[in-house]
Design a protein around this motif. Sequence first.
Motif, mmCIF file in Angstrom:
data_model
loop_
_atom_site.group_PDB
_atom_site.id
_atom_site.type_symbol
_atom_site.label_atom_id
_atom_site.label_comp_id
_atom_site.label_asym_id
_atom_site.label_seq_id
_atom_site.Cartn_x
_atom_site.Cartn_y
_atom_site.Cartn_z
ATOM 1 N N THR A 2 0.828 -1.196 0.000
ATOM 2 C CA THR A 2 0.000 0.000 0.000
ATOM 3 C C THR A 2 0.867 1.252 0.000
ATOM 4 O O THR A 2 2.041 1.210 0.364
ATOM 5 C CB THR A 2 -0.888 0.036 1.252
ATOM 6 O OG1 THR A 2 -0.041 0.195 2.398
ATOM 7 C CG2 THR A 2 -1.719 -1.211 1.389
ATOM 8 N N PRO A 3 0.296 2.409 -0.391
ATOM 9 C CA PRO A 3 1.065 3.648 -0.309
ATOM 10 C C PRO A 3 1.580 3.916 1.094
ATOM 11 O O PRO A 3 2.685 4.423 1.275
ATOM 12 C CB PRO A 3 0.042 4.707 -0.752
ATOM 13 C CG PRO A 3 -0.904 3.968 -1.629
ATOM 14 C CD PRO A 3 -1.004 2.604 -1.025
ATOM 15 N N LEU A 222 -6.005 4.258 6.040
ATOM 16 C CA LEU A 222 -5.587 3.447 4.896
ATOM 17 C C LEU A 222 -5.551 1.967 5.265
ATOM 18 O O LEU A 222 -5.940 1.110 4.463
ATOM 19 C CB LEU A 222 -4.220 3.903 4.397
ATOM 20 C CG LEU A 222 -4.202 5.224 3.628
ATOM 21 C CD1 LEU A 222 -2.775 5.649 3.340
ATOM 22 C CD2 LEU A 222 -4.989 5.100 2.330
ATOM 23 N N ALA A 227 -10.375 5.231 2.208
ATOM 24 C CA ALA A 227 -9.559 6.158 1.429
ATOM 25 C C ALA A 227 -10.009 7.608 1.581
ATOM 26 O O ALA A 227 -9.174 8.518 1.710
ATOM 27 C CB ALA A 227 -9.579 5.753 -0.042
ATOM 28 N N LEU A 257 -1.394 8.522 -3.598
ATOM 29 C CA LEU A 257 -2.804 8.141 -3.630
ATOM 30 C C LEU A 257 -3.532 8.735 -4.830
ATOM 31 O O LEU A 257 -4.508 8.158 -5.320
ATOM 32 C CB LEU A 257 -3.494 8.593 -2.340
ATOM 33 C CG LEU A 257 -3.096 7.847 -1.067
ATOM 34 C CD1 LEU A 257 -3.713 8.513 0.150
ATOM 35 C CD2 LEU A 257 -3.528 6.390 -1.149
ATOM 36 N N GLU A 258 -3.064 9.886 -5.289
ATOM 37 C CA GLU A 258 -3.739 10.566 -6.389
ATOM 38 C C GLU A 258 -3.199 10.166 -7.753
ATOM 39 O O GLU A 258 -3.677 10.651 -8.778
ATOM 40 C CB GLU A 258 -3.623 12.081 -6.197
ATOM 41 C CG GLU A 258 -4.422 12.585 -4.990
ATOM 42 C CD GLU A 258 -4.290 14.077 -4.776
ATOM 43 O OE1 GLU A 258 -3.297 14.655 -5.285
ATOM 44 O OE2 GLU A 258 -5.161 14.658 -4.109
#
Length: 259
Positions: A2-3, A222, A227, A257-258
């Motif tokens: 994950t980020p 997260l 989100a 995330l973007e």
Amino acid sequence: MTPAACLTAGLISYNHEEDTMKLTNFAGLALACLLACNVAGLAAPAAAQAADPVQAIQSAADPARLQSLLAAWQASSDPDAAFYAGLILHNLAIQDAARWAESAVASLAAYRGGRYAALALAYRGSAVTLLASVDNQRGNVVAASSRLNSGFALMDQAVLLDGQDLAIRFLRLENGLAISETTPFSRQPAITADLQAIGLAEASLDPASRALYYLACARLKLLQRQAAAALACLYRAIDCAPQSAAGRQARQLLARLEE
């Protein structure tokens, strides 16, 4: 990954196919400890901070300066000298765990004063987790995992001793997030408890510590796959202190995330 896991630089990776855990990189944990170091003097007046040995230690980032302070405290008869020395050794261990972490654990374990009893226990636990990185580098994953468990047990004891100390809460929080983001093991109950305790004292936090708090909230969201809530927390972190370490991390995570 994950980020959020990318943000903490991969403390531990987990191979789900082989059902094995491999310790890979403790940079995230070291960064978490370093960030948590900065909250020991929350909302204290500048004059009080200047007279506080803990604040003097936490504001000394240069290894040479830290070693100078270490020599002074190791030669001191102050009843809290073992704690101050252990704190310095802990901060040096963030930069070089193989050289300093074992000494940090020993100094903090030797502390017998009452003033910093809980905080010494928390930093001792953190130093034990830094020792786990040394075990990992030597290929001893079993020992590293055992040290992680021992380190968290000490931090949990510290919270039981003084759950109102926000430095302890932040230290356990950051370590817990790093573990939960990058392993199959969850520290979410402790993370939630720490965030609740810190949130109750949010008004007392300086901007950088408030940014760290909201960044931690985002990382938990997260983990919980929320989100939209995570994004809201990241924006709050950036608004609080855009140039702080937490503010910069929030911007980096937001960019991921973007994408």
